[in-house]
Structure formats: C-alpha cells, structure tokens
Scaffold this active site. Structure first.
Site, PDB file in Angstrom:
ATOM      1  N   LYS A 124       6.634   4.212  16.630  1.00  0.00           N
ATOM      2  CA  LYS A 124       6.503   3.100  15.684  1.00  0.00           C
ATOM      3  C   LYS A 124       7.766   2.983  14.838  1.00  0.00           C
ATOM      4  CE  LYS A 124       3.096   1.010  12.604  1.00  0.00           C
ATOM      5  NZ  LYS A 124       1.717   1.155  12.079  1.00  0.00           N
ATOM      6  N   CYS A 178       7.672   8.429   8.169  1.00  0.00           N
ATOM      7  CA  CYS A 178       7.386   9.492   7.200  1.00  0.00           C
ATOM      8  C   CYS A 178       8.684  10.145   6.722  1.00  0.00           C
ATOM      9  CB  CYS A 178       6.511  10.570   7.839  1.00  0.00           C
ATOM     10  SG  CYS A 178       5.010   9.952   8.588  1.00  0.00           S
ATOM     11  N   THR A 189       5.648  -1.211   7.882  1.00  0.00           N
ATOM     12  CA  THR A 189       5.761  -2.003   6.659  1.00  0.00           C
ATOM     13  C   THR A 189       7.170  -1.983   6.073  1.00  0.00           C
ATOM     14  OG1 THR A 189       5.044  -0.090   5.377  1.00  0.00           O
ATOM     15  CG2 THR A 189       3.345  -1.673   6.030  1.00  0.00           C
ATOM     16  N   ASN A 210       0.836  -1.196   0.000  1.00  0.00           N
ATOM     17  CA  ASN A 210       0.000   0.000   0.000  1.00  0.00           C
ATOM     18  C   ASN A 210       0.873   1.248   0.000  1.00  0.00           C
ATOM     19  OD1 ASN A 210      -0.417   1.885   2.559  1.00  0.00           O
ATOM     20  ND2 ASN A 210       0.209  -0.138   3.306  1.00  0.00           N
ATOM     21  N   GLY A 252      -0.475   7.151   1.435  1.00  0.00           N
ATOM     22  CA  GLY A 252      -0.004   8.527   1.527  1.00  0.00           C
ATOM     23  C   GLY A 252      -0.614   9.315   2.671  1.00  0.00           C
ATOM     24  N   GLY A 281       1.946  -9.097  10.283  1.00  0.00           N
ATOM     25  CA  GLY A 281       1.573 -10.404   9.753  1.00  0.00           C
ATOM     26  C   GLY A 281       0.796 -11.302  10.682  1.00  0.00           C
ATOM     27  N   ILE A 312       6.515  -3.960  13.926  1.00  0.00           N
ATOM     28  CA  ILE A 312       7.197  -3.093  12.966  1.00  0.00           C
ATOM     29  C   ILE A 312       6.194  -2.459  12.000  1.00  0.00           C
ATOM     30  CG2 ILE A 312       9.376  -4.338  13.053  1.00  0.00           C
ATOM     31  CD1 ILE A 312       8.481  -5.828  10.458  1.00  0.00           C
ATOM     32  N   GLY A 366       1.325  -7.896   6.006  1.00  0.00           N
ATOM     33  CA  GLY A 366       0.715  -9.215   5.920  1.00  0.00           C
ATOM     34  C   GLY A 366       1.661 -10.313   6.369  1.00  0.00           C
ATOM     35  N   ASN A 392       4.365   7.926  14.200  1.00  0.00           N
ATOM     36  CA  ASN A 392       4.740   7.263  12.948  1.00  0.00           C
ATOM     37  C   ASN A 392       5.981   7.948  12.381  1.00  0.00           C
ATOM     38  OD1 ASN A 392       5.017   6.182  10.432  1.00  0.00           O
ATOM     39  ND2 ASN A 392       2.963   6.697   9.709  1.00  0.00           N
TER      40      ASN A 392
END
Length: 304
Positions: free
Chosen positions: A165, A130, A193, A69, A72, A244, A191, A217, A127
């Site tokens: 994160k 970024c 992605t 993904n 944004g 996951g 974690i 995933g 987050n």
C-alpha cells in the site's frame, strides 16, 4: 463469462469492488446488513504483532469533502486475529486481504509469516505508511530503498501474494512503486491517506489529539487518480485503487486510470451499503458507456 470478474495474483474476484482496510473492521458488523459474499474481496483491518490501543481521542474529525483520522492502528494483535477474527471470515467465499502493519521490519515479517495460516487470507496488504522507529520515525513508504528492503523481507516469508500500500506523502510515487516492484511485490494498493490537520478556533489547537491525521474521502480522489495513472504509465503491476470513491463513475474512472480493482473506504461510514450498491450499479453504467467487460476495458487501456 462474468463481465465483472478480475484475476490478479492470489485473488479471483467476482467483481472489482471491495471495502478498504480500516473502514470495515473484520466484517462482522457489516455482515448483519448484507451478505459478504456479494463483495469482490475484503480488505481487513490492520494487524500488528501485539495488541495496540491506538492514539488518544479525539482521533477523527470531519473536513470538507472528507475526514481526518489518527486511529493509531488500534487492533487486538496477531494471536487474537488468528484465533477469533479470521475464523469468522472463513465461512464466506469472498477472498480476504490481510492488512499488516508494524514499527520495525521484524514486526512485518513476524505477522506476514503467520497471517496466511487462515484459509480465508488469500493475499497480504503491506501498510508501509507506518513510522519506522529504528530510523527516526520516518515512514517506511517514503524511501525507495527502505520500501524495497521491507518488501523483499516480507516476500521471503509470506505464503500468499503481497500487495504493498503506497503512501501519497512522497515527492515521487513512481520511484517508490518501481522499487517495490523490483523487490518482488505481487501488486500495489494506492493510495493511502494524505497527511492533514484541522484547527479548533476556540482552543487554537489541532482538533486531532495527535496533531495531524490522514485525510481520506472525495477530496483526495484526483490525487489518487493522478498517482495511479503515473504508475500505470511505467508498469503493468496489478493495482487496487482507492481514495475518495463514492459513485459507480468513480469506480470506472479508477479502472480507466489503471487500477485493476477498486476499494471503498470513507463512504462505508456514510452508507454501510455502498459496496453492494456500486456492484449492482456497475453493469448498467458499463452498458451506457459501451463497456462489454472489465477484461475488454483492460485490453483497451493496454493498447492505448
């Protein structure tokens, strides 16, 4: 005693399972399917100071054992979230973890200073994956010094505990974690992605319009387990693990590796009932494995 209960800074969790940020919106859609009070916590969608439309489409692509993904950080902005999204969540007892994102340090500070105005928000998830627009677009979370400075700036203004994160797209996750802990972070979530890409064979171009996207995933679970274990080897900082999770055994694997609680992301798109299912299945599986409580599991882990 509630054998599933978890106590970490700012969060009294009735169970260790929660939906991950970005996979649950602000909870309104899922509230039509089950009582959100069943959840240990809710990690809300990322918030930035101003509204963001996100990236051009296509911005999601399926992969073997996962998905890519590049949304944004699409969101309605801080003022809208405070006025319209968080008030809905205040009716529930479930603690809310507000995910905060930004393009500059000032963006993070601005949101973190105010997001705690909602009585539903019990903690912040920072987050730091970024891109930092003032430093050539390099992600905040890939440089220990930058991550340390950002965490410290946010801690100075935040009114609730701060969880950071971690990005897995780094050479040494431990040095990043240690820098963030030294800055005063209350906990880590990990974690985020992994950076990935898929190519369309007919167009010879990336399927994601942005080129690359975040891989999530089941494919990333072994990486998440490894990184959590590495950080836990050197630190006792609270960790919410993710990456996951599909089954109750996955939940327990994360907890044994070193996580204190577990967030479920991509599986919410496959099965909207995944979180309550895992919560209901956890006690039986603990019985089968001779685990009396999560508190005892943590003591066992600490004494090894």
């Amino acid at each position: 005693m509630n054998r599933l209960a978890v106590e970490i800074p700012g969060l009294s969790l009735k169970n260790p399972i929660m939906p991950a940020s970005g996979c649950f919106g602000f909870g309104q859609e899922y509230s039509k399917y089950y009582d959100l009070n069943e959840l240990g916590a809710i990690m809300a969608k990322a918030v930035t100071p101003e509204p963001r439309l996100g990236n051009p489409t296509p911005r999601v692509a399926e992969t073997a054992s996962g998905m890519l993904n590049a949304i944004g950080l699409q969101n309605p902005g801080l003022e809208h979230v405070l006025a319209h999204e968080l008030p809905f969540l205040e009716q529930f007892e479930t603690p809310i973890i507000a995910n905060v994102a930004g393009a500059t340090e000032d963006d993070y500070v601005q949101v973190c200073a105010r997001i705690g105005e909602s009585k539903a928000v019990k903690a912040i998830e920072l987050n730091i994956s970024c891109p930092n627009v003032k430093h050539g677009g390099i992600a905040f979370g890939t440089d220990p010094d930058v991550a340390h400075r950002l965490t410290k700036a946010v801690k100075n203004v935040a009114t609730v505990p701060v969880y950071v994160k971690l990005s897995p797209n780094v050479a040494d996750i431990v040095s990043i974690a240690q820098a963030i802990e030294a800055a005063g972070a209350d906990g880590l979530t990990m974690i985020n992605t992994l950076l990935g890409m898929r190519i369309d064979l007919k167009t010879r171009k990336p399927i994601i319009a942005n080129g690359t996207g975040g891989l999530s995933g089941p494919a990333i679970k072994p990486v998440a387990i490894r990184m959590i274990h590495q950080v836990r080897e050197v630190s006792n900082i609270p960790i919410i693990g993710m990456g996951g999770v599909q089954t109750v055994d996955d939940v327990l694997e994360f907890l044994i590796a070193g996580a204190d609680a577990v967030a479920v992301g991509t599986m919410n798109f496959t099965d909207p009932f995944i979180c309550p299912k895992l919560i209901s299945e956890l006690p039986k599986r603990m019985d089968e494995l001779g685990i009396s409580s999560l508190q005892e599991l943590k003591k066992e882990r600490t004494n090894q």
